[in-house]
Write a protein that holds these residues in place. Sequence first.
Motif, PDB file in Angstrom:
ATOM      1  N   VAL A  50       2.382 -13.507   0.650  1.00 18.98           N
ATOM      2  CA  VAL A  50       1.917 -13.191   2.009  1.00 18.98           C
ATOM      3  C   VAL A  50       1.048 -11.940   1.994  1.00 18.98           C
ATOM      4  N   PHE A  51       1.476 -10.924   1.280  1.00 19.63           N
ATOM      5  CA  PHE A  51       0.730  -9.666   1.199  1.00 19.63           C
ATOM      6  C   PHE A  51      -0.662  -9.884   0.603  1.00 19.63           C
ATOM      7  N   LEU A  52      -0.722 -10.638  -0.494  1.00 18.34           N
ATOM      8  CA  LEU A  52      -2.015 -10.900  -1.143  1.00 18.34           C
ATOM      9  C   LEU A  52      -2.902 -11.772  -0.258  1.00 18.34           C
ATOM     10  N   GLY A  53      -2.300 -12.691   0.484  1.00 16.34           N
ATOM     11  CA  GLY A  53      -3.065 -13.493   1.431  1.00 16.34           C
ATOM     12  C   GLY A  53      -3.706 -12.627   2.500  1.00 16.34           C
TER      13      GLY A  53
ATOM     14  N   THR B 112       5.371  -3.982  -0.373  1.00 11.92           N
ATOM     15  CA  THR B 112       5.194  -5.008  -1.408  1.00 11.92           C
ATOM     16  C   THR B 112       4.588  -4.471  -2.705  1.00 11.92           C
ATOM     17  N   ILE B 113       3.499  -3.719  -2.623  1.00 19.25           N
ATOM     18  CA  ILE B 113       2.832  -3.170  -3.805  1.00 19.25           C
ATOM     19  C   ILE B 113       2.686  -1.662  -3.622  1.00 19.25           C
ATOM     20  N   CYS B 114       3.050  -0.885  -4.635  1.00 20.61           N
ATOM     21  CA  CYS B 114       2.966   0.565  -4.517  1.00 20.61           C
ATOM     22  C   CYS B 114       1.509   1.020  -4.447  1.00 20.61           C
ATOM     23  N   THR B 115       1.316   2.234  -3.977  1.00 23.80           N
ATOM     24  CA  THR B 115      -0.035   2.765  -3.764  1.00 23.80           C
ATOM     25  C   THR B 115      -0.843   2.806  -5.053  1.00 23.80           C
ATOM     26  N   ILE B 116      -0.201   3.172  -6.147  1.00 18.56           N
ATOM     27  CA  ILE B 116      -0.917   3.266  -7.428  1.00 18.56           C
ATOM     28  C   ILE B 116      -1.386   1.882  -7.873  1.00 18.56           C
TER      29      ILE B 116
ATOM     30  N   PRO C 209      10.548   1.494  -7.380  1.00 25.33           N
ATOM     31  CA  PRO C 209      10.954   1.466  -5.967  1.00 25.33           C
ATOM     32  C   PRO C 209       9.809   1.909  -5.054  1.00 25.33           C
ATOM     33  N   LEU C 210       9.667   1.216  -3.932  1.00 25.40           N
ATOM     34  CA  LEU C 210       8.602   1.545  -2.993  1.00 25.40           C
ATOM     35  C   LEU C 210       8.993   2.720  -2.107  1.00 25.40           C
ATOM     36  N   GLU C 211       8.005   3.521  -1.737  1.00 29.68           N
ATOM     37  CA  GLU C 211       8.224   4.588  -0.772  1.00 29.68           C
ATOM     38  C   GLU C 211       8.264   3.992   0.641  1.00 29.68           C
TER      39      GLU C 211
ATOM     40  N   ALA D  79       4.218  -5.444  -8.527  1.00 34.07           N
ATOM     41  CA  ALA D  79       3.360  -5.377  -9.712  1.00 34.07           C
ATOM     42  C   ALA D  79       3.975  -4.591 -10.862  1.00 34.07           C
ATOM     43  N   CYS D  80       4.669  -3.480 -10.540  1.00 31.15           N
ATOM     44  CA  CYS D  80       5.188  -2.633 -11.624  1.00 31.15           C
ATOM     45  C   CYS D  80       6.700  -2.461 -11.593  1.00 31.15           C
TER      46      CYS D  80
END
Length: 227
Positions: free
Chosen positions: A93-96, A29-33, A22-24, A18-19
Amino acid sequence: MWWFNDFIQLLFPVTCGACGTPLEKNEQTICTICLSFLPVTNFHLYNDNPVMQVFLGRLNLQAATTLLFFHKKGRTQHLLHNLKYNKRQDVGVFLGKLLGNKIYNKVPYNSIDYILPVPLHQKKMKQRTYNQSECFARGLSIVLEKPVCIDAIARSSETQTQTNKSRSERWENVSDAFSLQYKTEYEGKHFLIVDDVITTGATIEACAIALLKISNVKISVAAIAKA
């Protein structure tokens, strides 16, 4: 080998769909924020929701929903762009999975037999190498434990992009785009047709009309976003 994975991530960091940050290690796939600020619709909680209204008088649906609202230059648009054009199949896949967890065991989604992604034409499939709607369907399938069906409907004609077309132009563009690959085991089954974005609903409607040639079939609809 943990050090090797850390080294690879340092060279090729996995970024938020989304933004772009880099992911922790504990993120996927999508960061916590971004995950906490996704514009979730919760349409699945309401029978008379805006997605059902799109198809009112056009299709007799069991249910209809989307996971997210679509806003230009917002998180949803970035996610869809990465899914569709930047080979981020993991986004779909993540959004599914996210939507699957919301509708799991919810009536009437609990009676679904097959998850059917809107098919791409062979030419576009060859160019893109994957179907973004099928990625979304795979995520749903993992959570709902229902099979993805890719052989009931075929895209029989290549269509122009639906972007910047009016409602009538969208329908004219896709009205004859799909053909039924009939199988008797699909009779009386409940299909969840899935796509990436619902705008006028023309593409899903054309797909559903082909599918409705099967005896006693039931149809529900889901997409990543409502434009």
